[in-house]
Design a protein around this motif. Structure first.
Motif, PDB file in Angstrom:
ATOM      1  N   PHE A  63      -6.464   2.282   7.289  1.00  0.00           N
ATOM      2  CA  PHE A  63      -6.349   2.039   5.668  1.00  0.00           C
ATOM      3  C   PHE A  63      -5.071   1.123   5.707  1.00  0.00           C
ATOM      4  O   PHE A  63      -4.162   1.298   6.395  1.00  0.00           O
ATOM      5  CB  PHE A  63      -5.920   3.247   4.940  1.00  0.00           C
ATOM      6  CG  PHE A  63      -7.365   3.889   4.742  1.00  0.00           C
ATOM      7  CD1 PHE A  63      -8.094   3.685   3.491  1.00  0.00           C
ATOM      8  CD2 PHE A  63      -7.744   4.927   5.647  1.00  0.00           C
ATOM      9  CE1 PHE A  63      -9.230   4.272   3.218  1.00  0.00           C
ATOM     10  CE2 PHE A  63      -9.105   5.544   5.402  1.00  0.00           C
ATOM     11  CZ  PHE A  63      -9.754   5.248   4.023  1.00  0.00           C
ATOM     12  N   ASP A  64      -5.168   0.066   4.778  1.00  0.00           N
ATOM     13  CA  ASP A  64      -3.779  -0.460   4.392  1.00  0.00           C
ATOM     14  C   ASP A  64      -3.225  -0.055   3.238  1.00  0.00           C
ATOM     15  O   ASP A  64      -3.733   0.246   2.267  1.00  0.00           O
ATOM     16  CB  ASP A  64      -4.494  -2.087   3.924  1.00  0.00           C
ATOM     17  CG  ASP A  64      -3.265  -2.772   3.288  1.00  0.00           C
ATOM     18  OD1 ASP A  64      -1.978  -2.493   3.409  1.00  0.00           O
ATOM     19  OD2 ASP A  64      -3.382  -4.214   3.410  1.00  0.00           O
ATOM     20  N   GLY A  65      -2.111   0.778   3.457  1.00  0.00           N
ATOM     21  CA  GLY A  65      -0.919   1.351   2.529  1.00  0.00           C
ATOM     22  C   GLY A  65      -0.825   0.751   1.444  1.00  0.00           C
ATOM     23  O   GLY A  65      -0.708   1.253   0.445  1.00  0.00           O
ATOM     24  N   ALA A  66      -0.541  -0.658   1.531  1.00  0.00           N
ATOM     25  CA  ALA A  66      -0.151  -1.364   0.476  1.00  0.00           C
ATOM     26  C   ALA A  66      -1.240  -1.603  -0.456  1.00  0.00           C
ATOM     27  O   ALA A  66      -1.021  -1.764  -1.738  1.00  0.00           O
ATOM     28  CB  ALA A  66       0.393  -2.833   0.848  1.00  0.00           C
ATOM     29  N   ARG A  67      -2.314  -1.636  -0.011  1.00  0.00           N
ATOM     30  CA  ARG A  67      -3.669  -2.101  -1.168  1.00  0.00           C
ATOM     31  C   ARG A  67      -4.369  -0.720  -1.269  1.00  0.00           C
ATOM     32  O   ARG A  67      -5.217  -0.705  -2.400  1.00  0.00           O
ATOM     33  CB  ARG A  67      -4.491  -3.061  -0.094  1.00  0.00           C
ATOM     34  CG  ARG A  67      -4.065  -4.347   0.045  1.00  0.00           C
ATOM     35  CD  ARG A  67      -4.940  -5.239   0.955  1.00  0.00           C
ATOM     36  NE  ARG A  67      -4.357  -6.527   1.217  1.00  0.00           N
ATOM     37  CZ  ARG A  67      -4.801  -7.649   0.353  1.00  0.00           C
ATOM     38  NH1 ARG A  67      -5.828  -7.434  -0.719  1.00  0.00           N
ATOM     39  NH2 ARG A  67      -4.427  -8.529   0.863  1.00  0.00           N
ATOM     40  N   GLY A  68      -4.296   0.361  -0.334  1.00  0.00           N
ATOM     41  CA  GLY A  68      -5.048   1.612  -0.730  1.00  0.00           C
ATOM     42  C   GLY A  68      -6.436   1.364  -0.448  1.00  0.00           C
ATOM     43  O   GLY A  68      -7.274   2.093  -0.846  1.00  0.00           O
ATOM     44  N   THR A  69      -6.474   0.494   0.400  1.00  0.00           N
ATOM     45  CA  THR A  69      -8.114   0.137   0.774  1.00  0.00           C
ATOM     46  C   THR A  69      -8.245   0.140   2.273  1.00  0.00           C
ATOM     47  O   THR A  69      -7.089   0.142   2.961  1.00  0.00           O
ATOM     48  CB  THR A  69      -8.673  -1.290   0.534  1.00  0.00           C
ATOM     49  OG1 THR A  69      -7.861  -1.960   1.033  1.00  0.00           O
ATOM     50  CG2 THR A  69      -8.574  -1.222  -1.338  1.00  0.00           C
ATOM     51  N   LEU A  70      -9.251   0.149   2.970  1.00  0.00           N
ATOM     52  CA  LEU A  70      -9.443  -0.117   4.507  1.00  0.00           C
ATOM     53  C   LEU A  70      -8.894  -1.245   4.658  1.00  0.00           C
ATOM     54  O   LEU A  70      -8.869  -2.262   4.088  1.00  0.00           O
ATOM     55  CB  LEU A  70     -11.043  -0.041   4.825  1.00  0.00           C
ATOM     56  CG  LEU A  70     -11.671   1.443   4.779  1.00  0.00           C
ATOM     57  CD1 LEU A  70     -13.240   1.329   5.012  1.00  0.00           C
ATOM     58  CD2 LEU A  70     -11.210   2.236   5.897  1.00  0.00           C
TER      59      LEU A  70
END
Length: 115
Positions: A63-70
């Motif tokens: 996951f991309d912590g900044a975006r909250g998406t995979l």
């Protein structure tokens, strides 16, 4: 024709799943939904809808912590999650309002390299 993928949104190299991680995802594989293919003049596209509960079983470093998406997944990563499709597809985007929907594309008339 370049696929124009933002490689900064991927892991530096494919992060493969452990056997125990794969086992946690197995129950969801039969519930993955594949759209029909659609295209423009250069690419064919499809989207893959993961069961929402499956996101909770995917390792956090996918996951991309900044975006909250995979993150954008390498082929070895998305195949490891249980996504099955023919060769040449690249994960190029996540539909942020619905983060369980992964967008894929490949060049029109894609031919797998001959071995």
């Amino acid at each position: 024709m370049a696929l124009d993928i933002d490689f900064t949104r991927r892991n530096k190299k494919a992060r493969l799943l452990s056997e125990s991680e794969k086992e946690k995802l197995d129950e969801f594989v039969d519930s993955i939904h594949y759209s029909s293919r659609y295209n423009d003049d250069h690419f064919e596209y499809r989207h893959v809808q993961l069961p929402k509960q499956m996101l909770k079983a995917i390792p956090k470093d996918y996951f991309d912590g900044a975006r909250g998406t995979l993150k954008l997944l390498w082929e070895d990563e998305w195949r490891g999650l249980g996504i099955t499709q023919s060769l040449g597809w690249e994960h190029y985007e996540v539909h942020e309002p619905e983060p369980h929907i992964l967008l894929f594309k490949r060049p029109m008339n894609y031919q797998a390299p001959a071995h």
